[in-house]
Design an enzyme around this catalytic site. Structure first.
Site, mmCIF file in Angstrom:
data_model
loop_
_atom_site.group_PDB
_atom_site.id
_atom_site.type_symbol
_atom_site.label_atom_id
_atom_site.label_comp_id
_atom_site.label_asym_id
_atom_site.label_seq_id
_atom_site.Cartn_x
_atom_site.Cartn_y
_atom_site.Cartn_z
ATOM 1 C CG PHE A 1 -6.104 0.291 14.350
ATOM 2 C CD1 PHE A 1 -5.371 -0.271 13.575
ATOM 3 C CD2 PHE A 1 -7.371 0.827 14.087
ATOM 4 C CE1 PHE A 1 -5.956 -0.742 12.307
ATOM 5 C CE2 PHE A 1 -7.799 0.497 12.767
ATOM 6 C CZ PHE A 1 -6.863 -0.118 11.889
ATOM 7 C CB CYS A 2 -5.421 -0.815 21.390
ATOM 8 S SG CYS A 2 -5.453 -2.494 22.046
ATOM 9 N N GLY A 3 -2.379 -0.880 21.350
ATOM 10 C CA GLY A 3 -1.090 -1.285 21.478
ATOM 11 C C GLY A 3 -1.092 -2.985 21.394
ATOM 12 C CB ALA B 1 0.062 0.089 16.816
#
Length: 187
Positions: free
Chosen positions: A70-72, A114
């Site tokens: 999960f990252c931007g 995210a």
């Protein structure tokens, strides 16, 4: 190796993906998954690429069968994980894409962004990815499994120098006949 059939998964996030990771982790744990979280604290979460390396290494070292990142955007973390041997990473922005990463591409890491995937979408993508395997749902498409298995195998064994020396052609390419697409298949 910690296997999906035993409800084992490894996860990691950078600061931007951390809230989505937390939601998905809680969702999976409620469903009986054992989630190994390599980034349990937002303040000490590494940069996106380092979180990608962390999960990628767990897959490369055969500690886990599948992982979630999960990252931007999901993009950078996925690229970093893919630098590790034997990692076949995908980025998904829909449940259908997450399922297809498992069923057609035999991916072992799924990355989510995210910035545009809400919590419930993230949980749905995790379920679709973790609950499906190569060929699932395409049993009535003749050659589907074999076609995609060949793609996976040739990718797993890819040797760039041999490819280059062979005039940028796959060395000893396999062949598989893919039957006609069934009318009900949706992408």
């Amino acid at each position: 190796m910690r296997l999906v059939k035993d409800k084992q998964v490894v996860v990691a996030a950078d600061f931007a993906g951390f809230p989505l990771k937390e939601y998905v982790k809680r969702h999976l744990e409620k469903k009986g998954w054992e989630v190994t979280d390599l980034t349990p604290d937002k303040e000490s979460s590494p940069m996106y690429h380092r979180a990608g390396f962390m999960v990628g290494a767990q897959i490369a070292e055969r500690e886990f069968e599948k992982g979630l990142l999960f990252c931007g955007s999901g993009m950078g973390i996925h690229v970093a994980a893919s630098k590790c041997p034997h990692v076949h990473s995908a980025v998904a922005e829909s449940v259908e894409a997450a399922r297809r990463a498992a069923t057609a591409n035999n991916c072992n890491v799924l990355a989510m962004g995210a910035f545009w995937a809400g919590p419930r979408l993230g949980a749905g993508m995790a379920d679709a990815f973790l609950e499906n395997s190569l060929g699932d749902g395409y049993e009535d498409w003749d050659g589907f499994y074999e076609y995609h298995k060949l793609g996976y195998d040739e990718t797993e064994q890819f040797d760039y120098e041999a490819y280059k020396a062979n005039g940028f052609e796959v060395v000893n390419p396999g062949t598989v006949e893919l039957g006609p697409e069934p009318a009900r298949v949706s992408f």
